[in-house]
Design a protein around this motif. Sequence first.
Motif, PDB file in Angstrom:
ATOM      1  N   ARG A 167      20.186   5.555  16.224  1.00 50.19           N
ATOM      2  CA  ARG A 167      20.616   6.894  15.808  1.00 50.19           C
ATOM      3  C   ARG A 167      22.050   6.798  15.259  1.00 50.19           C
ATOM      4  O   ARG A 167      22.647   6.401  15.736  1.00 50.19           O
ATOM      5  CB  ARG A 167      20.347   7.911  16.843  1.00 50.19           C
ATOM      6  N   PRO A 168      22.362   7.959  14.567  1.00 46.28           N
ATOM      7  CA  PRO A 168      23.796   8.113  14.123  1.00 46.28           C
ATOM      8  C   PRO A 168      24.352   8.996  15.208  1.00 46.28           C
ATOM      9  O   PRO A 168      23.843  10.001  15.728  1.00 46.28           O
ATOM     10  CB  PRO A 168      23.619   8.660  12.673  1.00 46.28           C
ATOM     11  N   PHE A 169      25.749   8.630  15.173  1.00 46.25           N
ATOM     12  CA  PHE A 169      26.651   9.547  16.112  1.00 46.25           C
ATOM     13  C   PHE A 169      27.640   9.957  14.932  1.00 46.25           C
ATOM     14  O   PHE A 169      28.247   9.421  14.187  1.00 46.25           O
ATOM     15  CB  PHE A 169      27.110   8.916  16.887  1.00 46.25           C
ATOM     16  N   THR A 170      28.145  11.353  15.294  1.00 46.86           N
ATOM     17  CA  THR A 170      29.237  12.095  14.411  1.00 46.86           C
ATOM     18  C   THR A 170      30.392  11.671  15.255  1.00 46.86           C
ATOM     19  O   THR A 170      30.361  11.805  16.568  1.00 46.86           O
ATOM     20  CB  THR A 170      29.130  13.414  13.885  1.00 46.86           C
ATOM     21  N   PRO A 171      31.905  11.780  14.596  1.00 45.89           N
ATOM     22  CA  PRO A 171      32.960  11.805  15.464  1.00 45.89           C
ATOM     23  C   PRO A 171      32.979  13.146  16.447  1.00 45.89           C
ATOM     24  O   PRO A 171      33.333  12.848  17.571  1.00 45.89           O
ATOM     25  CB  PRO A 171      33.825  11.955  14.383  1.00 45.89           C
ATOM     26  N   GLN A 172      32.570  14.200  15.903  1.00 53.67           N
ATOM     27  CA  GLN A 172      32.731  15.030  17.178  1.00 53.67           C
ATOM     28  C   GLN A 172      31.696  14.866  18.225  1.00 53.67           C
ATOM     29  O   GLN A 172      31.980  15.477  19.284  1.00 53.67           O
ATOM     30  CB  GLN A 172      32.246  16.481  16.085  1.00 53.67           C
ATOM     31  N   GLU A 173      30.338  14.531  17.727  1.00 56.60           N
ATOM     32  CA  GLU A 173      29.728  14.002  19.131  1.00 56.60           C
ATOM     33  C   GLU A 173      30.248  13.166  20.041  1.00 56.60           C
ATOM     34  O   GLU A 173      30.195  13.473  21.207  1.00 56.60           O
ATOM     35  CB  GLU A 173      28.495  13.747  18.460  1.00 56.60           C
ATOM     36  N   LEU A 174      31.096  12.198  19.680  1.00 52.57           N
ATOM     37  CA  LEU A 174      31.430  11.408  20.159  1.00 52.57           C
ATOM     38  C   LEU A 174      32.949  11.926  21.117  1.00 52.57           C
ATOM     39  O   LEU A 174      32.979  11.579  22.312  1.00 52.57           O
ATOM     40  CB  LEU A 174      32.377  10.056  19.569  1.00 52.57           C
ATOM     41  N   LEU A 175      33.613  12.791  20.728  1.00 52.00           N
ATOM     42  CA  LEU A 175      34.764  13.535  21.436  1.00 52.00           C
ATOM     43  C   LEU A 175      34.020  14.397  22.464  1.00 52.00           C
ATOM     44  O   LEU A 175      34.604  14.583  23.367  1.00 52.00           O
ATOM     45  CB  LEU A 175      35.624  14.196  20.212  1.00 52.00           C
ATOM     46  N   HIS A 176      32.819  14.997  22.098  1.00 56.57           N
ATOM     47  CA  HIS A 176      32.525  15.784  23.127  1.00 56.57           C
ATOM     48  C   HIS A 176      32.126  14.846  24.451  1.00 56.57           C
ATOM     49  O   HIS A 176      32.295  15.833  25.420  1.00 56.57           O
ATOM     50  CB  HIS A 176      31.107  16.486  22.459  1.00 56.57           C
ATOM     51  N   TYR A 177      31.659  13.885  24.313  1.00 54.30           N
ATOM     52  CA  TYR A 177      31.251  13.093  25.402  1.00 54.30           C
ATOM     53  C   TYR A 177      32.586  12.847  26.134  1.00 54.30           C
ATOM     54  O   TYR A 177      32.572  12.818  27.711  1.00 54.30           O
ATOM     55  CB  TYR A 177      30.693  11.847  24.995  1.00 54.30           C
ATOM     56  N   SER A 178      33.818  12.662  25.497  1.00 53.61           N
ATOM     57  CA  SER A 178      35.093  12.597  26.125  1.00 53.61           C
ATOM     58  C   SER A 178      35.405  13.769  26.884  1.00 53.61           C
ATOM     59  O   SER A 178      36.094  13.619  27.970  1.00 53.61           O
ATOM     60  CB  SER A 178      36.109  11.723  25.124  1.00 53.61           C
ATOM     61  N   PHE A 179      35.497  14.958  25.964  1.00 48.79           N
ATOM     62  CA  PHE A 179      36.187  16.001  26.310  1.00 48.79           C
ATOM     63  C   PHE A 179      35.702  16.644  27.582  1.00 48.79           C
ATOM     64  O   PHE A 179      36.287  17.663  27.966  1.00 48.79           O
ATOM     65  CB  PHE A 179      36.482  17.032  25.121  1.00 48.79           C
ATOM     66  N   LYS A 180      34.583  16.495  27.844  1.00 46.02           N
ATOM     67  CA  LYS A 180      33.977  16.921  28.999  1.00 46.02           C
ATOM     68  C   LYS A 180      34.593  16.469  30.460  1.00 46.02           C
ATOM     69  O   LYS A 180      34.290  17.098  31.466  1.00 46.02           O
ATOM     70  CB  LYS A 180      32.226  16.973  29.054  1.00 46.02           C
ATOM     71  N   HIS A 181      35.241  15.417  30.240  1.00 51.45           N
ATOM     72  CA  HIS A 181      35.921  14.865  31.553  1.00 51.45           C
ATOM     73  C   HIS A 181      37.422  15.377  31.503  1.00 51.45           C
ATOM     74  O   HIS A 181      37.903  15.430  30.689  1.00 51.45           O
ATOM     75  CB  HIS A 181      35.787  13.265  31.413  1.00 51.45           C
ATOM     76  N   PRO A 182      37.796  15.662  32.749  1.00 54.17           N
ATOM     77  CA  PRO A 182      39.368  15.840  32.825  1.00 54.17           C
ATOM     78  C   PRO A 182      40.025  14.496  32.394  1.00 54.17           C
ATOM     79  O   PRO A 182      39.803  13.442  32.478  1.00 54.17           O
ATOM     80  CB  PRO A 182      39.533  16.061  34.469  1.00 54.17           C
ATOM     81  N   VAL A 183      41.463  14.954  32.139  1.00 51.24           N
ATOM     82  CA  VAL A 183      42.349  14.008  31.478  1.00 51.24           C
ATOM     83  C   VAL A 183      42.505  12.608  32.723  1.00 51.24           C
ATOM     84  O   VAL A 183      42.676  13.316  34.188  1.00 51.24           O
ATOM     85  CB  VAL A 183      43.527  14.178  31.055  1.00 51.24           C
ATOM     86  N   LEU A 184      42.860  11.545  32.678  1.00 54.79           N
ATOM     87  CA  LEU A 184      42.947  10.630  33.746  1.00 54.79           C
ATOM     88  C   LEU A 184      43.993  10.456  34.136  1.00 54.79           C
ATOM     89  O   LEU A 184      44.373  10.185  35.327  1.00 54.79           O
ATOM     90  CB  LEU A 184      42.325   9.195  33.189  1.00 54.79           C
ATOM     91  N   PHE A 185      45.256  10.596  33.304  1.00 48.30           N
ATOM     92  CA  PHE A 185      46.736  10.769  33.655  1.00 48.30           C
ATOM     93  C   PHE A 185      47.613  11.466  32.530  1.00 48.30           C
ATOM     94  O   PHE A 185      46.788  11.678  31.512  1.00 48.30           O
ATOM     95  CB  PHE A 185      47.145   9.426  33.956  1.00 48.30           C
TER      96      PHE A 185
END
Length: 397
Positions: free
Chosen positions: A168-186
């Motif tokens: 399946r294809p992924f868009t850059p926006q989809e990839l960022l969504h997986y990251s941004f739902k997490h709090p920053v690490l530092f």
Amino acid sequence: MVPAAGASAAALPSAAPVLPAATDPPSPSSSGGAVRDLTPSLQRQIDAAVQHVMKQADVPGVNVGIWTPDKGQYVKSFGVADRSSGKKMSSDLYLRIGSETKTFTVTALLELVDQGKIGLDDTIGTYIHGVPNGDKITLRQLAGMRSGLFNYSQDEGFFKAFTSDPRRPFTPQELLHYSFKHPVLFQPGKKFYYCNTNLILLGLVVEKISGRQLRDYIHDTVLQPAGLDHTVFPQGAEFPSPHAQGYTDQTANGKVATTADWNPSWGWAAGAMISRLQDLRVWARTVATGRLPDGKRLISAATQKQRLTTPPTTIPGAGYGLGIFNVQGWIGHNGSLPGYESLTIYLPSARTTLVVMLNTDINYKKTTEPSTLFGDAITKIISPDHVFNLPAEPAAR
């Protein structure tokens, strides 16, 4: 680049692993960087070392190239490109290069810096809205893996989505969504943390400022000037022929699968590209020096110096600059994507290039990437004072 949920960052589709260095790379004139003459006897030692690693890590096929101006060259292929057909590995085959893509994306970014269109100390929030800490994280921190953002390829939801349908294809926006739902690490700049999210953001910056698709911009401003006619940034799952079949265990059930038809769009600016041995030979020196094969500069001397400057890390003998690492004097990057791994490094003190390309990403004893095993084994023979000795724990691909 895509680590299995709960696994190390290098588990699943790893756009590329990396372990950074704490010191500036040696200049071409520095001493102590000698590479041994590639005599027939030494080449037989390399043969034996490569074959030992292949057996040890169950690697189907590998291409190895070593080029040094005064001491000869070594270009050989071992094993098979496809286990089902028995097709032999050969140096003209295309393979996916995973996180080596990062060196191309960051080069495109640095070209825009040289043109005065962006600044390395601009914040990402200036260009992309909605980034956690976007008003603090700089482009320099993204390129240097010091942003503090969560690595999307370690997200459990991403792992499930990818392994349920790796075509399946992924868009850059989809990839960022997986990251941004997490709090920053530092907080930005506080530590080194290898993170594919950083490169997705930089790819979007290049697109926004250039007004072009990333793949087209890289083709016209990086690949063409460097003469890399056999290096490709695919739109989706297309794979030029002839290419090697890939083998991975980064699957939902952990069973080995073939991957040549998998879609690398989940890696995009962090890991989607494809190349061949001879192109990576050219790219190794180009990215390490900032100069094209004709001697002209691709990146200005001042910007290249910033690229190769590596703030301290906790990894002995290794450092990470702007989309590039330095391990015991060897400058370049490695890459890992399901079914494929690569290593492209240059030793300025000896003007020597080493490229390794293989068609598996299955870790040896679940901890060590086979590309690292090859790099270590080969450099112990050719440059014993400069051994490519990344720690056993793989970095985030």
